[in-house]
Design a protein around this motif. Structure first.
Motif, short mmCIF file in Angstrom:
data_model
loop_
_atom_site.label_atom_id
_atom_site.label_comp_id
_atom_site.label_asym_id
_atom_site.label_seq_id
_atom_site.Cartn_x
_atom_site.Cartn_y
_atom_site.Cartn_z
N ILE A 40 0.86 -1.18 0.00
CA ILE A 40 0.00 0.00 0.00
C ILE A 40 0.90 1.23 0.00
N ILE A 41 0.72 2.09 -0.97
CA ILE A 41 1.54 3.31 -1.10
C ILE A 41 0.72 4.50 -0.60
N ILE A 42 1.23 5.15 0.43
CA ILE A 42 0.54 6.29 1.04
C ILE A 42 1.38 7.55 0.83
N PRO A 43 0.88 8.55 0.10
CA PRO A 43 1.65 9.80 -0.09
C PRO A 43 1.80 10.56 1.23
N VAL A 44 3.04 10.94 1.52
CA VAL A 44 3.33 11.74 2.71
C VAL A 44 4.16 12.94 2.27
N VAL B 231 6.67 9.09 -0.13
CA VAL B 231 5.61 8.09 -0.03
C VAL B 231 5.96 7.10 1.07
N THR C 92 1.15 -5.16 2.65
CA THR C 92 -0.16 -5.63 3.11
C THR C 92 -0.02 -6.69 4.20
#
Length: 257
Positions: A92-96, A100, A105
């Motif tokens: 799961i790639i979450i932009p920060v 990222v 998972t």
């Protein structure tokens, strides 16, 4: 974890079940096996040892760990690759901001399983008769026994649950895809001992918080210097324990003579 890996490697070629189903059942079998080992340690070894002190229990369990570590290659075969697959290899790639955050998972599933299991355990400790017996036995085993608590059953079941939780942790860590070895849990063992030292041996929640603090310290230290990360973390823990010898969440109990 070795038992779970053996079952998984044996039945993963079956066409009747999916790999996730085989993996789940294998992990469950590993947890049950560890549960029985914990029960065996208390009922057969700890209970029958004469004048067992806290240090004596440590010596017995450390000796047993060394015996098991030596026996594993003999039982499962030296040089044989023992592996558990991950629950999922997706990420799961979450932009920060401009960067990222990549979250596997499998790690997310492991976190969810951990939260659910610990929530059930803490609710049982707080709301059930068994939990009251555990807290009473932990406070004073002699008085608890005099008040009618079956301390032998409570102690044996506590050892068994501890064994099951350890088995679950070993399977979740081992199913990240790397090959199992007799030493792959050593760093977890060290940190799991330091967690109650930091949080307090007399606080159930303190050990959990201590484990999170150690993980956060390790992540931050690894970001600045991966080589000296453990040295930095253990030094910080040493400083905290110097100021709070009983742990961050333990209170000094004053007794009247």
């Amino acid at each position: 974890a070795y038992v779970a890996a053996k079952i998984f490697m044996t039945y993963s070629v079956s066409q009747n079940m999916s790999l996730i189903m085989v993996l789940s059942l294998s992990v469950l079998a590993g947890v049950v096996f560890s549960f029985l080992i914990g029960l065996f340690v208390d009922a057969v070894m700890i209970r029958n040892a004469k004048r067992v002190t806290a240090v004596g229990k440590q010596m017995i369990t450390m000796g047993l760990a060394m015996i098991i570590s030596t026996a594993l290659p003999i039982i499962f075969g030296k040089g044989v690759e023992m592996k558990l697959q991950a629950f999922s290899y997706e990420v799961i790639i979450i932009p920060v901001g401009t960067d990222v955050l990549v979250l596997p998972t499998h790690n997310l599933i492991s976190i969810i399983i951990t939260v659910v299991v610990l929530s059930i355990l803490f609710l049982a400790l707080k709301l059930t008769k068994w939990g009251l017996g555990v807290r009473a036995t932990a406070s004073n085993e002699v008085v608890a026994s005099m008040m009618g608590v079956n301390t032998r059953m409570i102690t044996a079941f506590s050892w068994a649950i501890a064994g099951g939780l350890i088995g679950l942790a070993a399977c979740l860590l081992g199913s990240q895809g790397s090959q199992l070895s007799v030493v792959y849990m050593v760093h977890v063992q060290v940190n799991s001992f330091l967690a109650p030292v930091l949080g307090g041996f007399f606080s159930f929640g303190g050990s959990i918080v201590g484990a999170f603090i150690i993980s956060i310290f390790t992540s931050i230290a690894s970001f600045f210097n991966s080589v000296w990360a453990n040295v930095i973390v253990y030094s910080l823990i040493l400083l905290l324990v110097l100021f709070k010898p009983l742990g961050l969440f333990s209170k000094k109990i004053e007794k009247k003579v």
